[in-house]
Design a protein around this motif. Structure first.
Motif, mmCIF file in Angstrom:
data_model
loop_
_atom_site.group_PDB
_atom_site.id
_atom_site.type_symbol
_atom_site.label_atom_id
_atom_site.label_comp_id
_atom_site.label_asym_id
_atom_site.label_seq_id
_atom_site.Cartn_x
_atom_site.Cartn_y
_atom_site.Cartn_z
ATOM 1 N N THR A 93 -34.019 2.871 -1.633
ATOM 2 C CA THR A 93 -34.418 4.134 -1.007
ATOM 3 C C THR A 93 -33.191 4.968 -0.692
ATOM 4 O OG1 THR A 93 -34.358 3.198 1.228
ATOM 5 C CG2 THR A 93 -36.440 3.052 0.029
ATOM 6 N N LYS A 94 -33.409 6.287 -0.661
ATOM 7 C CA LYS A 94 -32.336 7.179 -0.228
ATOM 8 C C LYS A 94 -32.935 8.330 0.554
ATOM 9 C CE LYS A 94 -32.021 9.681 -4.645
ATOM 10 N NZ LYS A 94 -31.119 10.102 -5.723
ATOM 11 N N THR A 95 -32.143 8.847 1.486
ATOM 12 C CA THR A 95 -32.595 9.920 2.355
ATOM 13 C C THR A 95 -32.187 11.263 1.777
ATOM 14 O OG1 THR A 95 -32.396 8.489 4.290
ATOM 15 C CG2 THR A 95 -32.483 10.849 4.690
ATOM 16 N N LEU A 96 -33.141 12.221 1.768
ATOM 17 C CA LEU A 96 -32.880 13.553 1.246
ATOM 18 C C LEU A 96 -33.204 14.586 2.314
ATOM 19 C CD1 LEU A 96 -34.601 13.166 -2.249
ATOM 20 C CD2 LEU A 96 -32.173 12.878 -1.740
ATOM 21 N N GLU A 97 -32.544 15.715 2.218
ATOM 22 C CA GLU A 97 -32.809 16.802 3.156
ATOM 23 C C GLU A 97 -34.249 17.296 2.998
ATOM 24 O OE1 GLU A 97 -31.299 21.372 4.124
ATOM 25 O OE2 GLU A 97 -30.466 20.227 2.437
ATOM 26 N N ALA A 98 -34.925 17.507 4.115
ATOM 27 C CA ALA A 98 -36.298 18.010 4.078
ATOM 28 C C ALA A 98 -36.266 19.526 3.916
ATOM 29 C CB ALA A 98 -37.042 17.618 5.348
ATOM 30 N N PRO A 106 -45.250 23.553 -1.409
ATOM 31 C CA PRO A 106 -44.514 24.152 -0.289
ATOM 32 C C PRO A 106 -44.096 23.107 0.740
ATOM 33 C CG PRO A 106 -46.477 25.438 -0.804
ATOM 34 C CD PRO A 106 -46.566 24.172 -1.602
ATOM 35 N N LEU A 107 -42.922 23.293 1.301
ATOM 36 C CA LEU A 107 -42.395 22.351 2.290
ATOM 37 C C LEU A 107 -43.337 22.184 3.468
ATOM 38 C CD1 LEU A 107 -40.040 20.607 3.394
ATOM 39 C CD2 LEU A 107 -39.091 22.724 4.374
ATOM 40 N N LYS A 108 -43.988 23.271 3.884
ATOM 41 C CA LYS A 108 -44.835 23.222 5.072
ATOM 42 C C LYS A 108 -46.017 22.269 4.911
ATOM 43 C CE LYS A 108 -47.649 27.267 3.834
ATOM 44 N NZ LYS A 108 -48.100 28.611 4.250
ATOM 45 N N LYS A 109 -46.392 21.973 3.665
ATOM 46 C CA LYS A 109 -47.477 21.022 3.441
ATOM 47 C C LYS A 109 -47.086 19.628 3.946
ATOM 48 C CE LYS A 109 -50.180 23.906 1.198
ATOM 49 N NZ LYS A 109 -51.476 24.358 1.749
ATOM 50 N N GLY A 152 -49.975 22.065 -4.528
ATOM 51 C CA GLY A 152 -49.210 23.240 -4.152
ATOM 52 C C GLY A 152 -50.025 24.507 -4.057
ATOM 53 N N ILE A 153 -51.358 24.386 -3.912
ATOM 54 C CA ILE A 153 -52.225 25.558 -3.797
ATOM 55 C C ILE A 153 -53.025 25.475 -2.500
ATOM 56 C CG2 ILE A 153 -52.423 25.863 -6.288
ATOM 57 C CD1 ILE A 153 -55.181 24.552 -6.165
ATOM 58 N N ASN A 154 -53.610 26.599 -2.116
ATOM 59 C CA ASN A 154 -54.457 26.628 -0.930
ATOM 60 C C ASN A 154 -55.797 25.985 -1.248
ATOM 61 O OD1 ASN A 154 -56.378 27.747 1.166
ATOM 62 N ND2 ASN A 154 -54.475 28.702 1.852
ATOM 63 N N TRP A 155 -56.344 25.253 -0.289
ATOM 64 C CA TRP A 155 -57.597 24.533 -0.553
ATOM 65 C C TRP A 155 -58.778 25.479 -0.774
ATOM 66 C CZ3 TRP A 155 -61.825 25.172 2.608
ATOM 67 C CH2 TRP A 155 -61.600 25.703 3.872
#
Length: 513
Positions: free
Chosen positions: A68-73, A86-89, A242-245
């Motif tokens: 595992t490796k840690t990545l910037e959110a 989108p990140l906010k999801k 990545g789309i709105n429901w």
């Protein structure tokens, strides 16, 4: 001597052949588990890298075979991994499970499962599915308690008298209400509790047990197939794409209404035929057995007293509370199970059942659904074999590769069948969404269609196959009703073909509209 030999051979020739008996649900699932075990020797092992958001540290964690490796959110990280979400999801919690990262599939050293793995898989499946198994057992105990009070018999006699001449309304009400539950919050496993409640009512209306089975199970299948606001399929899948429901909502709503109508017409035609002539029932040979198990007499000496009415009110309230909790309060199996346990205790107090009798009756009711619980565990064991054999992601990889270069109309309909096939290996709707959407949804961009088409294909494919999927809920449902899988296939196959044809037409129209 010759005459005796001729006579003996003639007798042997006239001996009736033993009639083939279709295997039980448990045996069918064990056969499937055996075949999947063999697949782990034939299908190459492989796995996608996965990505999950760690809310505590506000980082992404990427997992591969190397570790595992840690990545910037950040959105930059997602774009670099070709994850078009989108990140906010992630940060909002809409996607809270690990997703597969596109273009990261790698072949791994084979992990073929052996005889010992096959033998252990049902036990591992039971442990993995312990939450739903305990729900089923507690519901069985609750049903045993309410049955012992005589409240069901009194209520059924009352209801049968009120519905004379309008029994068909039962089919419409049950199918529509269950479908609404499916499309809104994914009502599926919970429907197992409804069979012992509703089957006596339908039998009292002079239908066979296939009618309530179809109304409940098909209602659930159609509801989840055409999910509109279901957080466990539509919303998760849309987020992972990545789309709105809400994209594609109107089309799914229209599909829901039309599929419900098709199912109701199909069930009502069969129900009318059975009511006019009981011998036309597909399960006519089991008529006495099922009636003895669930009862079908409207005559009862039990008075529908205030105490019994209150007991039934508490019983019904358990399901209402369960629905509210799941849809509004983020409840899951532990909370649902607790509701039914409390309901059983309250009914015992109100109807003044002695403590020793209560315990004995509750245990007996739970044991009546033990077979159903084992089926659920064995089915989960099939998934355990695939996960341990590392073939699930391989199936997904080849399925996504299959659609390269297809015309968009053909592509959309092929995706329905691909998802139907994948649902045999991944029967969980939420699990299917987070594992496949990051891989499958970008394929829509390559053929020039909206990603909501992939979401629809995922829902329709899983929903259609769930009608007969032996690794899903159908075998557990059939076990409650004591109906064989072969009888169900005989009943539902024509309807399934109609729904498949209708879905192909609907998908094709949605592409060009």
């Amino acid at each position: 001597m010759l005459f005796q030999l001729i006579k003996k051979s003639h007798f042997i020739g006239e001996m009736p052949m033993r009639k083939f008996k279709f295997p039980t649900a448990q045996t069918i699932l064990l056969i499937i588990a055996g075949l999947v075990t063999l697949l782990t020797w034939l299908v190459p092992a492989g796995k996608y890298d996965t990505l999950v958001y760690n809310e505590v540290d506000d980082v992404f964690i990427q997992t591969s075979e190397k570790g595992t490796k840690t990545l910037e959110a950040s959105q930059v990280t997602l774009d670099a991994l070709t994850i078009k979400i989108p990140l906010k999801k992630f940060t909002s919690g809409d996607i809270n499970k690990a997703i597969n990262i596109p273009n990261t599939y790698k072949k791994l050293d084979a992990k073929p499962q052996g005889v010992s793995d096959f033998i252990k898989s049902p036990i591992q499946g039971i442990i993995a599915a312990s939450d739903i198994i305990f729900l089923v057992l507690i519901i069985g105990g609750l049903i045993g308690i309410i049955n012992s009070t005589g409240a069901f018999n009194a209520a059924i006699a009352w209801l049968a008298n009120r519905l004379k001449g309008y029994e068909y309304l039962l089919i419409i009400f049950v199918t529509v209400l269950i479908a609404i539950g499916g499309t809104t919050f994914g009502l599926a496993e919970e429907t197992i509790a409804f069979y012992p409640i509703l089957i006596p009512v339908f039998l009292a209306a002079k239908y066979d047990a296939m009618v309530p089975l179809a109304s409940i199970y098909l209602g659930s299948c159609i509801g989840t197939m055409c999910s509109t606001v279901n957080p466990f399929s539509t919303i998760i899948a849309s987020n992972a794409s990545g789309i709105n429901w809400t994209t594609g909502f109107v089309g799914r709503l229209a599909m829901l209404a039309l599929c419900i109508v098709i199912c109701i017409i199909y069930i009502m035609r069969y129900a009318k035929r059975v009511k006019n002539d009981p011998t036309k029932s597909i399960i006519y040979s089991q008529k006495s057995q099922i009636e003895a198990l669930f009862g079908n007499s409207t005559a009862t000496t039990t008075q529908f007293t205030t105490r019994l009415r209150l007991a039934l009110l508490i019983f019904a309230s358990c399901f209402i509370v369960m629905i509210i909790g799941v849809s509004m309060l983020d409840w899951w199996f532990v909370e649902m199970t607790a509701v039914f346990l409390v309901g059983a205790i309250l009914i015992g107090i109100i109807t003044q059942i002695k403590e020793s009798v209560f315990v004995e009756t509750f245990v007996k009711g739970a044991s009546d659904l033990l077979g159903v619980a084992l089926i659920i565990g064995i089915a989960r064991g099939v998934s355990v074999i695939m996960e341990n054999g590392l073939i699930s992601d391989t199936m997904l990889y080849f399925a996504s590769d299959l659609t390269n270069g297809m015309h968009k109309g053909v592509f959309a309909n092929v995706m329905v069948f691909i998802y139907g096939g994948l649902s045999f290996f991944i029967p969980s709707s939420s699990g299917m969404a987070v594992l496949t959407m990051p891989i499958m949804s970008p394929l829509a961009d390559t053929v020039g269609i909206g990603r909501e088409i992939i979401v629809n294909a995922y829902q329709y494919g899983m929903g259609l196959f769930s009608i007969i999927n032996p690794t899903g809920l159908i075998l557990a449902s059939l076990a409650v009703v004591k109906v064989g899988y072969d009888k169900w296939l005989k009943f539902v196959t024509p309807l399934l073909l109609i729904l498949i044809g209708f879905t192909i037409i609907a998908m094709t129209i949605s592409i060009y509209s």
